[in-house]
Design a protein around this motif. Structure first.
Motif, PDB file in Angstrom:
ATOM      1  N   PRO A   1       1.143  -1.170  -0.291  1.00  0.00           N
ATOM      2  CA  PRO A   1       0.369  -0.129  -0.278  1.00  0.00           C
ATOM      3  C   PRO A   1       0.881   1.212   0.062  1.00  0.00           C
ATOM      4  N   TYR A   2       1.794   1.254   0.039  1.00  0.00           N
ATOM      5  CA  TYR A   2       3.145   2.576   0.560  1.00  0.00           C
ATOM      6  C   TYR A   2       3.723   2.716  -0.551  1.00  0.00           C
ATOM      7  N   GLY A   3       3.554   2.019  -1.800  1.00  0.00           N
ATOM      8  CA  GLY A   3       4.913   1.961  -2.722  1.00  0.00           C
ATOM      9  C   GLY A   3       5.893   1.374  -2.734  1.00  0.00           C
ATOM     10  N   ASP A   4       6.471   0.929  -4.334  1.00  0.00           N
ATOM     11  CA  ASP A   4       7.338   0.100  -4.601  1.00  0.00           C
ATOM     12  C   ASP A   4       8.541  -0.023  -3.381  1.00  0.00           C
TER      13      ASP A   4
ATOM     14  N   PRO B   1       5.968  -4.681   1.377  1.00  0.00           N
ATOM     15  CA  PRO B   1       4.567  -5.340   1.670  1.00  0.00           C
ATOM     16  C   PRO B   1       4.291  -5.402   2.728  1.00  0.00           C
ATOM     17  N   ILE B   2       3.222  -5.547   2.822  1.00  0.00           N
ATOM     18  CA  ILE B   2       2.091  -6.460   4.135  1.00  0.00           C
ATOM     19  C   ILE B   2       1.578  -7.680   3.414  1.00  0.00           C
ATOM     20  N   MET B   3       1.758  -8.586   4.240  1.00  0.00           N
ATOM     21  CA  MET B   3       0.596 -10.254   4.582  1.00  0.00           C
ATOM     22  C   MET B   3      -0.725  -9.625   5.581  1.00  0.00           C
ATOM     23  N   HIS B   4      -1.514  -9.780   4.976  1.00  0.00           N
ATOM     24  CA  HIS B   4      -2.642 -10.401   6.443  1.00  0.00           C
ATOM     25  C   HIS B   4      -3.043 -11.324   6.901  1.00  0.00           C
TER      26      HIS B   4
END
Length: 159
Positions: free
Chosen positions: A86-89, A93-96
């Motif tokens: 969500p905050y750009g390349d 990244p986030i794993m939910h």
């Protein structure tokens, strides 16, 4: 050993990282979903949060649910996995991970963590987009579909 690295620690430190977050799908007998309103966000979401360093997602889920809403629930089956950046390349990244928190009775006492949450409510799945952005509503829909199918839904999101 990977070429170019002389020791495991150096090699491992160069690997990409990911933030791990976990939450619980908790419903009432009418099928409404428990959502919480963090005081640091402008939208509602599932109870849960970021896992601590080295904490397995299921343990992080149970800890966060206990902290946020005062419910001592084991993390049940893994219902959905959501990947996002969500905050750009350049950001991690986030794993939910969304686990099944089960169904609680309508009179179950919910105690919100005042330091992080403003409120909670049980919301009909058909109106979640009134409270949450599309990606959160999609994550909850995937978890509901996973619960209904007895499986796990993978829900990637690009941004």
């Amino acid at each position: 050993m990977t070429p170019g690295f002389t020791d495991h620690d150096t090699w491992f430190a160069q690997l990409p990282g990911v933030v791990v977050a976990a939450g619980a799908l908790i419903t009432d007998p009418a099928g409404r979903v428990l959502i919480v309103k963090p005081n640091y966000r402008d939208h509602w979401t599932l109870p849960g949060g970021v896992c601590e360093h080295g904490e397995p997602p299921h343990a992080g889920c149970a800890r966060e649910v206990a902290e946020e809403v005062g419910l001592m629930l084991p993390a049940g089956a893994l219902l959905a996995v959501d990947w996002s950046q969500p905050y750009g390349d350049d950001a991690r990244p986030i794993m939910h991970f969304v686990f099944d928190g089960g169904t609680v009775s309508a009179d179950t006492p919910i105690v919100v963590q005042a330091e992080e949450l403003d409120d909670y409510k049980f919301a009909d799945p058909g109106v979640l987009d009134r409270y949450a952005p599309r990606y959160v509503a999609d994550r909850i829909a995937a978890a509901l579909a996973g619960r209904a199918s007895g499986g796990t839904i993978y829900q990637p999101r690009r941004s």
